[in-house]
Design a protein around this motif. Sequence first.
Motif, mmCIF file in Angstrom:
data_model
loop_
_atom_site.group_PDB
_atom_site.id
_atom_site.type_symbol
_atom_site.label_atom_id
_atom_site.label_comp_id
_atom_site.label_asym_id
_atom_site.label_seq_id
_atom_site.Cartn_x
_atom_site.Cartn_y
_atom_site.Cartn_z
ATOM 1 N N ARG A 176 2.281 4.016 -6.248
ATOM 2 C CA ARG A 176 1.461 2.842 -6.586
ATOM 3 C C ARG A 176 1.649 2.454 -8.053
ATOM 4 N NH1 ARG A 176 -2.505 5.615 -3.656
ATOM 5 N NH2 ARG A 176 -3.805 5.997 -5.506
ATOM 6 N N GLN A 177 1.675 3.460 -8.899
ATOM 7 C CA GLN A 177 1.853 3.198 -10.330
ATOM 8 C C GLN A 177 3.228 2.583 -10.609
ATOM 9 O OE1 GLN A 177 1.133 6.562 -12.934
ATOM 10 N NE2 GLN A 177 2.230 5.607 -14.644
ATOM 11 N N THR A 182 3.425 -1.014 -9.475
ATOM 12 C CA THR A 182 2.709 -1.841 -10.447
ATOM 13 C C THR A 182 3.566 -2.084 -11.681
ATOM 14 O OG1 THR A 182 0.586 -0.944 -9.681
ATOM 15 C CG2 THR A 182 0.604 -2.029 -11.830
ATOM 16 N N GLU A 237 -4.513 1.415 -2.044
ATOM 17 C CA GLU A 237 -4.328 2.788 -1.576
ATOM 18 C C GLU A 237 -4.223 2.886 -0.061
ATOM 19 O OE1 GLU A 237 -6.567 7.159 -1.940
ATOM 20 O OE2 GLU A 237 -7.224 5.457 -3.155
ATOM 21 N N SER A 272 0.836 -1.201 0.000
ATOM 22 C CA SER A 272 0.000 0.000 0.000
ATOM 23 C C SER A 272 0.869 1.248 0.000
ATOM 24 C CB SER A 272 -0.910 0.022 1.234
ATOM 25 O OG SER A 272 -0.146 0.008 2.423
ATOM 26 N N SER A 273 0.354 2.278 -0.655
ATOM 27 C CA SER A 273 0.993 3.594 -0.643
ATOM 28 C C SER A 273 -0.070 4.638 -0.927
ATOM 29 C CB SER A 273 2.105 3.669 -1.691
ATOM 30 O OG SER A 273 2.615 4.997 -1.765
ATOM 31 N N VAL A 329 -1.591 -3.888 -5.457
ATOM 32 C CA VAL A 329 -1.193 -2.582 -4.937
ATOM 33 C C VAL A 329 -2.456 -1.806 -4.580
ATOM 34 C CG1 VAL A 329 0.129 -0.476 -5.383
ATOM 35 C CG2 VAL A 329 0.810 -2.625 -6.493
#
Length: 308
Positions: free
Chosen positions: A44-45, A48, A58, A37-38, A56
């Motif tokens: 996050r992108q 991924t 939020e 999580s971020s 991934v």
Amino acid sequence: MSEPLFDTLAIIGPGLIGSSIARAARAQGAVRTIVTSSRSPQTRQRVTELGIADKVVETNAEAVEDADLVIVCVPVGVCGAVAEEIAPRLKEGTIVSDVGSVKGAIVRDMGPHLPGNVHFVPAHPVAGTEHSGPDAGFAELFDGRWCILTPPEATDGEAVKRLAAFWSLLGANVEVMTPDHHDLVLAITSHLPHLIAYTIVGTADELETVTRSEVLKFSAGGFRDFTRIAASDPTMWRDIFLANKEAVLEMLGRFNEDVSALTKAIRHGDGDALFEQFTRTRAIRRGIIDLGQDTADPDFGRPHGHGD
């Protein structure tokens, strides 16, 4: 490859350490599924794109829902808030850990928020580089390094063994000690050296008789090593010094006394005192090399600088 040690690993904060854990866990088959999580959409992108996690998300609470191992990889100053956030979503029997460089504060800040039906085993992998973010991580970061586990009193012994097995599989040597003893040891081996490095590099930057271009141009090995240490993440180190205040101040007091003794020896031309000190400290360096924690090779151009 043997059966995974854990079904689902949740990594909260996929920075240098978090992304390295993900990479190493995947390389060693330590877990079946990795969730991270971020709050940052960019992070996050990137995670991924790198493919270092299976999922991934939020929010931290969402990340831990199905996890049987949770590792919190955020600055120590916010670990308490993260523990409070994830507590309601943790399932029974989950092992909750962290990677912080201070352990007494982690036990005090995280412990009270965690439910009694999970196992809280704080940890500190003594490894790192001056770089940060998910791109900085690599699976070999923990090879031959130490990971210190600091379980609070009455922690389930089996949970400690399982986490120790996880870190061993990632390549680390594992040691168990009390949180307070850890903080005293790390105050002298890591925290004080960082404080000194920040100070020396700052002093050099403020000198009026030596220009910044000269400092950069003529950086000898010693100063170059200091700049590597002083390039470490400012948020993380601010939190470390505030969280480990007592131990750092105790070691800083001892250091100041030793600096005063060296100052006196130089002022009075006491070569014997200087020679004795330098001979004694040289043996420490040889001991570190003998234990495999560094090499005697020239450091210029070494691909990965290891620190805390």
